[in-house]
Design an enzyme around this catalytic site. Sequence first.
Site, PDB file in Angstrom:
ATOM      1  NE  ARG A  15      17.494  18.430 -45.366  1.00 25.20           N
ATOM      2  CZ  ARG A  15      17.996  18.541 -44.088  1.00 25.20           C
ATOM      3  NH1 ARG A  15      17.970  17.786 -43.101  1.00 25.20           N
ATOM      4  NH2 ARG A  15      18.996  19.515 -43.982  1.00 25.20           N
ATOM      5  CE  LYS A  75      20.426  23.367 -42.132  1.00 21.19           C
ATOM      6  NZ  LYS A  75      20.949  22.670 -40.930  1.00 21.19           N
ATOM      7  CE1 TYR A  94      15.844  19.629 -37.079  1.00 27.05           C
ATOM      8  CE2 TYR A  94      15.611  19.368 -39.402  1.00 27.05           C
ATOM      9  CZ  TYR A  94      15.624  18.675 -38.143  1.00 27.05           C
ATOM     10  OH  TYR A  94      15.236  17.605 -38.213  1.00 27.05           O
ATOM     11  CG  HIS A  96      20.974  23.886 -35.798  1.00 26.12           C
ATOM     12  ND1 HIS A  96      21.191  23.197 -34.715  1.00 26.12           N
ATOM     13  CD2 HIS A  96      20.317  23.375 -37.011  1.00 26.12           C
ATOM     14  CE1 HIS A  96      20.750  21.814 -35.405  1.00 26.12           C
ATOM     15  NE2 HIS A  96      20.221  21.915 -36.455  1.00 26.12           N
ATOM     16  CD  GLU A 118      17.459  23.843 -33.544  1.00 23.10           C
ATOM     17  OE1 GLU A 118      17.892  25.078 -33.725  1.00 23.10           O
ATOM     18  OE2 GLU A 118      16.722  23.505 -34.515  1.00 23.10           O
ATOM     19  CG  ASP A 270      23.617  21.650 -38.553  1.00 22.83           C
ATOM     20  OD1 ASP A 270      24.061  22.633 -39.531  1.00 22.83           O
ATOM     21  OD2 ASP A 270      22.826  20.742 -38.788  1.00 22.83           O
TER      22      ASP A 270
END
Length: 371
Positions: A15, A75, A94, A96, A118, A270
């Site tokens: 991505r 990511k 993101y 996490h 997120e 995740d």
Amino acid sequence: MKVGILKEIKSEENRVAMTPAGVEVMRANGHEVMVEKSAGVGSNFPDEDYVAAGAKIIDKPAEIYKNCEMVMHVKEPQPSEYDMVREGQIVFTYFHFAPDEPLTRAFIKNKSVAIAYETVVGAAGDLPLLTPMSEVAGRMSIQEAAKYLERFYGGRGLLMGGVTGVAPANVVVIGGGVVGTNAAQMACGLGAKVSLLDMNLDRLRHLSEVMPKNCFPMMSSPTLLRELVLEADVVIGAVLVAGAKAPKLVTRDMLKSMKDGAVIVDVAIDQGGCFETSKATTHGDPVYNIDGVIHYCVANMPGAVPMTSTMALTNATLPYAVQIANKGWKQAALDNNGVKTGINMVKGDVTFKGVADAFNLEYVPVEKVLQ
């Protein structure tokens, strides 16, 4: 503002954080956009498309980190990038953090402004930047489960929807949010018998009204889950506690009671996963077997369909990115509660409680850093 779009370097991640159409919007708002060379190739967006949209192509990520006030990933930044991040630099991606202590401590150390997709909360109390990837992951979870049910992959040798005169697979979906609902819709569409579990009665009433007749929404409990797991051919873990570790709802003892060749897909990986036996896997090596049960725990499931995922992600993130670039992170957070809830760290302070609690760190309410 100078905005940098970085190439993803996490294993098998294709991505990209922004499409050429998104670049055009940023440029229309007066911002300079730098895109790392080949960043969009995995999503079928060549460098030429970014140049045509007004971006400047940059050879090395270090140059983007050095020159841009805000950088965007899909990511979380990888260890090779930690030292490139500058104090006060906005990193929008993101993250996490909660299940990843090394990442958390690295971003405390680099004193950047970490805004996590997120944890951005929308006006309706939803998670608008998590939703598109949750939709993709939920639908993909059933595709993957159906594949790994095949005998060739070590599964039970079942066709998920069965055929005339032969019963379909039993699918248990834990969690009735975006991931779970999309998973249940896909499984129902294939003809499976689906048990969809959630803890919210209002949500269950809604699901009872809108889901197909081969979906059975039920109030989740440890007792019911133990009973359903015994008969399950597929179990989908779709539980989310925003910004915090996922609860371990399926224990090793429960796993031992499952059928040989059953498949579990942990979409919550995740956030640490909701099966006691879960460990993150990759698209190159996606599954492993414990007690005869196939585990699929790929941490970036939407990366397998990057063109769809990139377009869906940009649709969601772009309005927030434009606001942050137009106003700066602090004013954007004061004007937009979604931006404020996305702020996980500011210059070494942990401003998201779920992250602080995960590692016993001092929690600093985001309101304090916005004063």
